[in-house]
Scaffold this active site. Sequence first.
Site, PDB file in Angstrom:
ATOM      1  N   ASP A  53      40.597  58.880  -3.224  1.00 38.41           N
ATOM      2  CA  ASP A  53      41.502  59.302  -2.143  1.00 38.41           C
ATOM      3  C   ASP A  53      42.991  59.086  -2.442  1.00 38.41           C
ATOM      4  O   ASP A  53      43.379  58.011  -2.926  1.00 38.41           O
ATOM      5  CB  ASP A  53      41.222  58.502  -0.862  1.00 38.41           C
ATOM      6  CG  ASP A  53      39.755  58.349  -0.562  1.00 38.41           C
ATOM      7  OD1 ASP A  53      38.933  58.984  -1.226  1.00 38.41           O
ATOM      8  OD2 ASP A  53      39.446  57.563   0.342  1.00 38.41           O
ATOM      9  N   ARG A 177      37.081  52.018   8.977  1.00 40.46           N
ATOM     10  CA  ARG A 177      38.014  52.027   7.847  1.00 40.46           C
ATOM     11  C   ARG A 177      39.062  53.138   7.907  1.00 40.46           C
ATOM     12  O   ARG A 177      38.984  54.048   8.697  1.00 40.46           O
ATOM     13  CB  ARG A 177      37.246  52.112   6.535  1.00 40.46           C
ATOM     14  CG  ARG A 177      36.295  53.279   6.387  1.00 40.46           C
ATOM     15  CD  ARG A 177      35.563  53.163   5.035  1.00 40.46           C
ATOM     16  NE  ARG A 177      34.674  54.277   4.798  1.00 40.46           N
ATOM     17  CZ  ARG A 177      33.383  54.279   5.086  1.00 40.46           C
ATOM     18  NH1 ARG A 177      32.821  53.224   5.648  1.00 40.46           N
ATOM     19  NH2 ARG A 177      32.641  55.348   4.832  1.00 40.46           N
TER      20      ARG A 177
HETATM   21  N1  DQQ Z   1      36.995  56.298   0.087  1.00 39.78           N
HETATM   22  C1  DQQ Z   1      36.405  56.833   1.292  1.00 39.78           C
HETATM   23  C2  DQQ Z   1      37.091  56.021   2.339  1.00 39.78           C
HETATM   24  C3  DQQ Z   1      37.155  54.676   1.748  1.00 39.78           C
HETATM   25  C4  DQQ Z   1      37.478  54.965   0.320  1.00 39.78           C
HETATM   26  C5  DQQ Z   1      36.625  58.302   1.408  1.00 39.78           C
HETATM   27  C6  DQQ Z   1      36.814  54.031  -0.660  1.00 39.78           C
HETATM   28  O1  DQQ Z   1      36.395  56.030   3.566  1.00 39.78           O
HETATM   29  O2  DQQ Z   1      38.133  53.859   2.343  1.00 39.78           O
HETATM   30  O3  DQQ Z   1      36.482  58.976   0.194  1.00 39.78           O
HETATM   31  O4  DQQ Z   1      37.191  54.323  -1.967  1.00 39.78           O
END
Ligand code: DQQ
Length: 571
Positions: A53, A177
């Site tokens: 991300d 999150r």
């Molecule tokens: N990637 C997810 C998120 C998380 C992160 C989405 C973990 O929800 O925080 O791709 O690498």
Amino acid sequence: MFVIWVTGLTLLVLISHGIEASNHRQRSLESNPDEQPYRTGYHFQPSKNWMNDPNGPMYHNGVYHLFYQHNPYGPLWGNIAWGHSISPNLIDWIHLDLALTPTDPNSDINGCWSGSTTVLPGNKPAILYTGIDSQNRQVQNLATPKNLSDPFLREWTKSPLNPLMTPINGLNPDRFRDPSTAWRGPDNMWRVVVGAGIDGHALAVMYKSSDFVNWTRSVAPLHSSQKTAMWECPDFFPVGINGSDGDNSYLNGDQYEKKHALKVSFDSRDYYVLGQYSPETEEFKVETDFMDEGSDLRLDYGKFYASKSFYDSEKKRRVVWGWVNESESDADATKKGWSGLQSIPRSVVLSKSGSQLVEWPVEEIEKLRGYKVSLQNIELQGDLVIEISGITASQADVEVSFEVTELEEAESMNSSRVDPQMLCGETNANVRGKVGAFGLKVLASDDLTEQTSIFFRIFKTNNSEEKKKYVVLMCSDQSRSSLRDGLDKTTYGTFLDLDPLQEKITLRTLIDHSIVESFGGEGRSCITARVYPVLAINEGAHLYAFNNGTTSVKISNLNAWSMKNARIVSM
Ligand code: DQQ
């Protein structure tokens, strides 16, 4: 320290003036292009290892910052830390040291997951991010720059009060999150949303704070859905009606007419809804909801996930990035030593009709355009393929507009009953229709055994409720993108909100070795794909325009440019 800063600033200045300090090109960082045919020339990627991300993009004191989910130790997901890069122009980048690494048992020892930046009063940036604590609970943390006078904001200090938000009162510790950028309401309180899932339904949980440190959960979420189980990476932002720029100025009163977009990530896709948000009542009234029948608003209909936007106060625009994952196996990623790209940063506005968002590659990318070929008024009789030669077809920017004159010949379809992606898969580029398939074949071998086709088909509507007489289908067909097996070759598709009676059908495609980003109808629909040709690599790649329909289609205008490498260097 001072010497390092000066060196860094000099490098930034050299880069922004297009002067390469040395041979710092991204494709030469690891090895030569023959060994690494899928490394990109102008898309953002770290010099090696895993990236997912985009996190906390921002513009601060003349410098663009991009953070990202990164495994510094290997090409697969794990050991997640925040990578950090800076840029003078969103295209050329300097990779810096990691901004956040897992250190604290109480707040992030098992990973520094996604989050956002907010620029607080006094021009002070702050990061809110998800940490995974020693019990593997997801908690929300704060970090601020160690030294605000460092122009690159290289070091970040975690708050001793972390974690600031914990999964209590019914929140699920595994599904809590990705805090958004915060905004302030008329009561001067900060608001932030966090993605969550409780008892099988998804929420954007809202928290408020007066000091950015002590956060209280609001009783009502900003929005929720019974039809989806969990939302990741919520992004909530205003978009101006009638072309105004979508900044956050409602903080200082209602200065322009706007809607709000709520983007959430689930099922490997980035969906959004539009609505009216009242900062006074905190209500967000959506026009259509996630998973409503007949509504499928997505930032991209291909491979694009966990996107994040920011308001660029320098250029008065909103810019969004999305993570573009590999379509290869983990074993392939291990062999090449890296995984994951970021899309080209795209400006986002509300469409003229107000019914959807429109994205377009930021204008800065045009500085990479090199040698150009143009074609005008070329009639493509049915069953014709023409080569567009003279440019580097493995690294190019292509803009084309098609005029369709024999619309009355189009086949009939009731679009409300059809899944566009499925239709694209069933009727791939090789299937002859009446009006279409027509479009581009990119990253194609000279014998066309390998090709990625981005194409359109036009149908007559036979549903009396449709406002338009014609439906335009846009597809990105990866089924023959590589002679290799074991790849995800999904064909993507969507309907394009465009009336071919009123306007030409336009397509812009950014081609960069293993990524194909396509923008239909001036950005009303975007489709991104990852492809791994064997023959159509480097000089072996070709570009074609084609029409496989029985009726003829005219290329009104086509411009194709070789694209230079972005300057992406490590410090
Ligand atoms: N990637 C997810 C998120 C998380 C992160 C989405 C973990 O929800 O925080 O791709 O690498």
